[in-house]
Write a protein that holds these residues in place. Structure first.
Motif, PDB file in Angstrom:
ATOM      1  N   TRP A  53       0.818  -1.206   0.000  1.00 44.24           N
ATOM      2  CA  TRP A  53       0.000   0.000   0.000  1.00 44.24           C
ATOM      3  C   TRP A  53       0.859   1.267   0.000  1.00 44.24           C
ATOM      4  CZ3 TRP A  53      -4.967  -0.358  -1.174  1.00 44.24           C
ATOM      5  CH2 TRP A  53      -5.592  -1.595  -0.998  1.00 44.24           C
ATOM      6  N   THR A  54       1.911   1.259   0.798  1.00 36.59           N
ATOM      7  CA  THR A  54       2.807   2.409   0.817  1.00 36.59           C
ATOM      8  C   THR A  54       3.506   2.569  -0.529  1.00 36.59           C
ATOM      9  OG1 THR A  54       3.195   1.950   3.162  1.00 36.59           O
ATOM     10  CG2 THR A  54       4.677   3.508   2.093  1.00 36.59           C
ATOM     11  N   THR A  55       3.952   1.444  -1.087  1.00 35.33           N
ATOM     12  CA  THR A  55       4.632   1.477  -2.375  1.00 35.33           C
ATOM     13  C   THR A  55       3.703   1.969  -3.473  1.00 35.33           C
ATOM     14  OG1 THR A  55       6.052  -0.370  -1.680  1.00 35.33           O
ATOM     15  CG2 THR A  55       5.901   0.079  -4.046  1.00 35.33           C
ATOM     16  N   LEU A  68      -3.331   0.434 -11.197  1.00 33.36           N
ATOM     17  CA  LEU A  68      -2.409  -0.076 -10.183  1.00 33.36           C
ATOM     18  C   LEU A  68      -3.194  -0.748  -9.063  1.00 33.36           C
ATOM     19  CD1 LEU A  68      -2.735   2.269  -7.761  1.00 33.36           C
ATOM     20  CD2 LEU A  68      -1.337   3.560  -9.370  1.00 33.36           C
ATOM     21  N   GLY A  69      -2.480  -1.576  -8.306  1.00 30.73           N
ATOM     22  CA  GLY A  69      -3.128  -2.221  -7.173  1.00 30.73           C
ATOM     23  C   GLY A  69      -2.356  -3.435  -6.691  1.00 30.73           C
ATOM     24  N   VAL A  99      -7.213  -1.019  -8.804  1.00 27.56           N
ATOM     25  CA  VAL A  99      -7.868  -2.319  -8.943  1.00 27.56           C
ATOM     26  C   VAL A  99      -7.434  -3.150  -7.746  1.00 27.56           C
ATOM     27  CG1 VAL A  99      -8.104  -4.419 -10.310  1.00 27.56           C
ATOM     28  CG2 VAL A  99      -7.841  -2.216 -11.466  1.00 27.56           C
ATOM     29  N   LEU A 100      -8.393  -3.757  -7.056  1.00 28.98           N
ATOM     30  CA  LEU A 100      -8.069  -4.579  -5.895  1.00 28.98           C
ATOM     31  C   LEU A 100      -8.084  -6.046  -6.279  1.00 28.98           C
ATOM     32  CD1 LEU A 100      -7.534  -4.902  -2.855  1.00 28.98           C
ATOM     33  CD2 LEU A 100     -10.019  -4.980  -2.526  1.00 28.98           C
ATOM     34  N   GLY A 101      -6.911  -6.667  -6.255  1.00 27.37           N
ATOM     35  CA  GLY A 101      -6.827  -8.110  -6.424  1.00 27.37           C
ATOM     36  C   GLY A 101      -6.970  -8.788  -5.073  1.00 27.37           C
TER      37      GLY A 101
END
Length: 267
Positions: A53-55, A68-69, A99-101
């Protein structure tokens, strides 16, 4: 078929500045997405890992067009109310590009469940995953959420601000030959097949998912992790809408990744 760089955040790639450099280069060379692995631990020889999340926040701040995600996140070991805040914040920072994988995860690659006292039973993690996804959908709605389950307990909580487009696409991972992952994938926005070996496997899984979907006209993505040497056209013909450029996390180098990125995406 769109193409994404898919980065294991290990060792050299545990430095967010390196990942940002790769993401910026990917955007410059026409890639459509930059996705990252989500792990707390991995087997040797991997030593260093970064937080996804930080990255991704750093990537979002330095790019403008790539999706991204985390791809994919084992939600059973994350508090869904925290992920609701993280995801909405990242989506807004990126201008609606998240996008949440999501998937079950596995203990066999780094014992990242057993070593942290997390749930190791696949079926119980599957129930936690489905519950977490339900909570996230409710949280992104902007309406008050009350929920009492095994994953979390919420009493009349409203999660604002909402994601840019009112929700975040969810791509769920699973083995293509098993029915529970296909049923889960049909309820959401995309599918990430695990351990895919042949285009025929993909075609069968895609057909099964579409047969289960309530609205077969709605957009749907199938994101297939494959090495650069794979017959990408064959998988596109079988139903893939995204190629995730798969690399060996134990041997890939930053220079090697830059070479893949600069060669450009599949077209």
């Amino acid at each position: 078929m769109r193409s994404a760089v898919w980065l294991p955040l290990f060792d050299e790639l545990a430095d967010p500045a390196v990942v940002v450099r790769l993401a910026v280069t990917a955007e410059e060379h026409g890639w459509d997405g930059v996705f990252v692995w989500d792990h707390l631990r991995w087997r040797p020889p991997v030593e260093a890992l970064a937080d996804p999340w930080t990255t991704l926040a750093a990537v979002a701040a330095r790019t403008s067009s790539v999706l991204l995600g985390p791809m994919v996140s084992a939600l059973a070991r994350r508090r869904p109310q925290v992920v609701a805040r993280q995801s909405s914040t990242l989506d807004r920072l990126s201008g609606g590009r998240l996008v949440l994988g999501a998937g079950l995860g596995s203990d066999r690659f780094g014992e990242e469940f057993s070593r942290f006292g997390e749930e190791v039973d696949d079926r119980r993690r599957a129930r936690l995953l489905d519950e977490s996804l339900e909570v996230l959908r409710a949280a992104w709605s902007g309406e008050p959420v009350s929920h009492h389950g095994d994953a979390c307990s919420l009493d009349d909580v409203t999660f604002l601000p909402r994601p840019v487009r009112g929700t975040v696409p969810i791509w769920t991972a699973g083995f293509p030959g098993k029915q529970p992952p296909l049923r889960r994938a049909a309820r959401h926005d995309g599918f990430v097949p695990v351990n895919l070996e042949h285009p025929d496997q993909l075609a069968q899984a895609v057909a099964g998912i579409h047969a289960l979907r309530d609205d077969r006209r709605a957009p749907y993505d199938v994101a297939v992790p494959l090495p650069v040497t794979a017959d990408l056209a064959a998988f596109e013909a079988a139903g893939a809408t995204w190629w995730l450029a798969d690399v060996d996390p134990h041997s890939i180098t930053v220079d090697g990744l830059l070479g893949i990125v600069r060669d450009g995406p599949f077209r």
